[in-house]
Design an enzyme around this catalytic site. Structure first.
Site, PDB file in Angstrom:
ATOM      1  N   ASN A  48      49.767  43.368  33.808  1.00  0.00           N
ATOM      2  CA  ASN A  48      50.281  44.337  34.780  1.00  0.00           C
ATOM      3  C   ASN A  48      49.498  45.635  34.657  1.00  0.00           C
ATOM      4  O   ASN A  48      49.225  46.093  33.536  1.00  0.00           O
ATOM      5  CB  ASN A  48      51.765  44.625  34.480  1.00  0.00           C
ATOM      6  CG  ASN A  48      52.267  45.858  35.226  1.00  0.00           C
ATOM      7  OD1 ASN A  48      52.441  45.826  36.446  1.00  0.00           O
ATOM      8  ND2 ASN A  48      52.470  46.961  34.509  1.00  0.00           N
ATOM      9  N   GLU A  49      49.140  46.214  35.772  1.00  0.00           N
ATOM     10  CA  GLU A  49      48.418  47.497  35.782  1.00  0.00           C
ATOM     11  C   GLU A  49      47.385  47.519  34.655  1.00  0.00           C
ATOM     12  O   GLU A  49      47.386  48.400  33.790  1.00  0.00           O
ATOM     13  CB  GLU A  49      49.392  48.680  35.695  1.00  0.00           C
ATOM     14  CG  GLU A  49      50.303  48.739  36.910  1.00  0.00           C
ATOM     15  CD  GLU A  49      51.062  50.047  37.127  1.00  0.00           C
ATOM     16  OE1 GLU A  49      51.085  50.904  36.229  1.00  0.00           O
ATOM     17  OE2 GLU A  49      51.628  50.203  38.218  1.00  0.00           O
TER      18      GLU A  49
ATOM     19  N   TYR B 142      53.507  53.857  44.951  1.00  0.00           N
ATOM     20  CA  TYR B 142      54.809  54.527  44.968  1.00  0.00           C
ATOM     21  C   TYR B 142      54.761  55.742  45.894  1.00  0.00           C
ATOM     22  O   TYR B 142      53.744  56.440  45.964  1.00  0.00           O
ATOM     23  CB  TYR B 142      55.185  55.000  43.560  1.00  0.00           C
ATOM     24  CG  TYR B 142      55.632  53.861  42.645  1.00  0.00           C
ATOM     25  CD1 TYR B 142      56.939  53.417  42.672  1.00  0.00           C
ATOM     26  CD2 TYR B 142      54.733  53.244  41.785  1.00  0.00           C
ATOM     27  CE1 TYR B 142      57.356  52.378  41.834  1.00  0.00           C
ATOM     28  CE2 TYR B 142      55.143  52.210  40.953  1.00  0.00           C
ATOM     29  CZ  TYR B 142      56.463  51.776  40.984  1.00  0.00           C
ATOM     30  OH  TYR B 142      56.886  50.757  40.177  1.00  0.00           O
TER      31      TYR B 142
ATOM     32  N   GLU C 260      54.882  46.242  43.353  1.00  0.00           N
ATOM     33  CA  GLU C 260      55.644  47.451  42.994  1.00  0.00           C
ATOM     34  C   GLU C 260      55.506  48.455  44.124  1.00  0.00           C
ATOM     35  O   GLU C 260      54.382  48.855  44.468  1.00  0.00           O
ATOM     36  CB  GLU C 260      55.144  48.076  41.683  1.00  0.00           C
ATOM     37  CG  GLU C 260      55.568  47.290  40.456  1.00  0.00           C
ATOM     38  CD  GLU C 260      55.203  47.965  39.139  1.00  0.00           C
ATOM     39  OE1 GLU C 260      55.195  49.213  39.070  1.00  0.00           O
ATOM     40  OE2 GLU C 260      54.920  47.227  38.178  1.00  0.00           O
TER      41      GLU C 260
ATOM     42  N   GLN D  51      63.064  49.583  41.600  1.00  0.00           N
ATOM     43  CA  GLN D  51      63.393  48.306  40.972  1.00  0.00           C
ATOM     44  C   GLN D  51      64.796  47.891  41.407  1.00  0.00           C
ATOM     45  O   GLN D  51      65.486  48.656  42.053  1.00  0.00           O
ATOM     46  CB  GLN D  51      63.311  48.421  39.463  1.00  0.00           C
ATOM     47  CG  GLN D  51      61.921  48.790  38.959  1.00  0.00           C
ATOM     48  CD  GLN D  51      61.753  48.590  37.442  1.00  0.00           C
ATOM     49  OE1 GLN D  51      62.636  48.113  36.757  1.00  0.00           O
ATOM     50  NE2 GLN D  51      60.584  48.997  36.929  1.00  0.00           N
TER      51      GLN D  51
HETATM   52  O1  AHR Z   1      58.230  50.671  37.766  1.00  0.00           O
HETATM   53  C1  AHR Z   1      57.960  51.532  36.699  1.00  0.00           C
HETATM   54  C2  AHR Z   1      56.539  51.404  36.188  1.00  0.00           C
HETATM   55  O2  AHR Z   1      55.653  51.795  37.188  1.00  0.00           O
HETATM   56  C3  AHR Z   1      56.087  50.019  35.834  1.00  0.00           C
HETATM   57  O3  AHR Z   1      56.458  49.644  34.554  1.00  0.00           O
HETATM   58  C4  AHR Z   1      54.592  50.125  35.925  1.00  0.00           C
HETATM   59  O4  AHR Z   1      53.985  48.909  36.266  1.00  0.00           O
HETATM   60  C5  AHR Z   1      54.390  51.200  36.978  1.00  0.00           C
HETATM   61  O5  AHR Z   1      53.493  52.149  36.584  1.00  0.00           O
END
Ligand code: AHR
Length: 511
Positions: A196-197, A260, A316, A365
């Protein structure tokens, strides 16, 4: 002479009406005559990480809890998620995934070692929620599972054994262990991600380096029908997408993207509920960036994969605000207002409109973290405005996307303008569903729709709105934002006509 003031008054009244309704400019064509791609139900997926009270307290309270539960899973949460028809849950992270060693989370709970969640609050977790609990939970709510493997601090052997433990029906050390732990039959888990990332918390890698790591892991990921996912770009890192597609595209089924919506900046993100119209505007404006990101990443993928075999998976997304005052900064707990409902509606419309390439998305989430659909506090539960948008939009799951052409008013704030109306459409079982967002918090929008290729006979609708931009649902209080019937759409001379209330998310269904 006497008539003059009266005419001026009428003109003034006309102007006032005009000022509150965005008339004449909004025209939408929904092309039922040009059906597009299938909207994969996985676009309506959710993300559940070991972070704050998403897992512990949110999903899982343990069998001995006073909170009503089914085998340790909160009964109220299970019922609410079932009602949402959640198609898919991503677990265990996030950043947490690259610190998680799955064997710590199997076997008798009393013998499981504790771990410190180093990314999120430094809290100690007892590992009572592990692989079996996650997969049982998915079965309980009727969702598919998506497991994110540990690349940052794990090994290929650990990853391959996890896949074998979960999915294999062969006789093997891992399947023997699974059976000893009470699960005879394998689970059907299709989605597996390699880290992830990996450009950040998952290892701070360069795309060239990660592309090789991905190829290495991918070579040892074996399961019937497995869908392999590579860790994709951060926001507009187009080089990442290009390198991954060039070097490893042929070995993957999906490539992720994370974006985001942060109203202000990462140091001072802004409050979830205490905001003005300036913050409303900028939040929606930044959300619309998803359209640009999906379009540009897709265009790069098209160069290497013109047949669109590899899915772009936005695993995400959501709003990221300052944590609620007095809460642990590492738990990312935030409230959720009507603004979040608009953010959800806009993002989901964008994904529907790009269903030919976007095959999955996971809101960040599921519970008690960032833009959640559910909040819990001890025994209490709150369904957020975002929850109601997901409930409204579930009609799109596995439907056929219909192209939309839209000509609309602008919503102007200060010197900047954005489209006032955002929309997507689909057809399933002979019903056309159109979801619309009116981003303007002050003006309603008159809209006229053409639906070529469809015989209109009946129209119905649903709406999520409120009287304040920052209305939200809170513990122990009457809901301020929920899902209601919408009767404001009419058939007139072969067209649909409606007035979308200001600051609303609306579903119109045609039969
Ligand atoms: O969703 C919170 C965090 O955001 C996750 O753990 C990460 O993948 C992202 O940076």
């Amino acid at each position: 002479m006497k008539k003059f003031p009266c005419i001026r008054l009428l003109f003034f009244i006309f102007l006032m009406n005009f000022a509150h309704t965005g008339v004449s400019q909004n025209r939408i064509v929904v092309h039922a005559d040009q059906p597009g791609a299938k909207i994969d139900k996985a676009i309506y997926g959710q993300f559940a990480e070991h972070l704050g009270h998403c897992i512990y307290g949110g999903i899982y309270v343990g069998e001995n809890s006073e909170i009503p539960n089914i085998k340790g899973f909160r009964s109220d949460v299970v019922a609410a998620l079932k009602d949402l028809s959640v198609p898919l849950v991503r677990w265990p992270g996030g950043c947490f995934a690259d610190t998680y060693h799955w064997k710590d989370g199997i076997g008798p709970k009393s013998e499981r070692p504790s771990i410190v969640n180093v990314h999120w609050g430094g809290v100690t977790e007892d590992n009572s929620f592990g692989t079996h609990e996650f997969l049982d939970f998915c079965e309980l709510i009727g969702a598919d599972a998506y497991i994110n493997l540990n690349v940052g601090s794990g090994t290929i052997r650990e990853a391959a054994e996890w896949i074998e433990y979960v999915t294999s029906s062969n006789e093997s050390p891992m399947t023997k262990l699974r059976k000893q732990n009470g699960r005879e039959k394998p689970w059907n888990v299709k989605y597996w991600a390699v880290g992830n990332e990996t450009w950040g918390c998952g290892g701070n890698m360069r795309p060239e380096y990660y592309a090789d790591i991905y190829r290495n892991y991918s070579s040892f990921m074996r399961a019937p029908g497995i869908f392999k996912i590579a860790s994709g770009a951060n926001v507009e890192d187009y080089k990442w997408t290009e390198v991954l597609m060039r070097e490893a595209g042929r070995m993957m089924n999906g490539l992720s993207l994370h974006y985001y919506t942060v109203p202000n900046n990462w140091q001072k993100k802004g409050s979830a509920t205490d905001f003005d119209e300036a913050k409303w505007f900028v939040t929606l404006q930044k959300t619309l960036k998803m359209e640009e990101l999906v379009t540009k990443h897709s265009a790069i993928m098209d160069q290497f994969d013109p047949k669109k075999r590899v899915g772009l998976l936005v695993d995400e997304w959501g709003c990221w605000y300052d944590v609620e005052p007095g809460t642990n900064p590492g738990f990312l707990y935030q409230q959720n207002s009507l603004r979040d409902a608009l953010v959800a509606g806009i993002n989901l419309n964008i994904f529907n409109n790009h269903a030919d390439r976007v095959r999955m998305s996971n809101i960040a989430q599921m519970i008690n973290v960032l833009q959640s659909v559910i909040l819990t506090k001890d025994k209490e539960i709150v369904l957020t405005p975002t929850y109601y948008v997901f409930k409204m939009y579930k009609v799109h799951q596995d439907a056929t996307a219909l192209p939309v052409e839209i000509k609309c008013n602008q919503y102007t704030f200060g010197s900047q303008s954005i489209d006032a109306v955002n929309c997507s459409a689909s057809v399933k079982n002979g019903v056309v569903s159109i979801t619309l967002c009116n981003l303007d918090p002050n003006q309603s929008q008159e809209i006229s729709f053409d639906v070529p290729g469809f015989n209109l006979s009946k129209v119905s609708g649903k709406i999520v709105t409120a009287n304040k931009i920052n209305a939200y649902n809170d513990f122990g209080k009457k809901e301020e934002v929920s899902l209601a019937d919408f009767n404001g759409a009419k058939i007139n001379k072969g067209k649909i006509e409606t007035v979308l209330p200001s600051k609303s998310v609306v579903l119109i269904q045609l039969q």
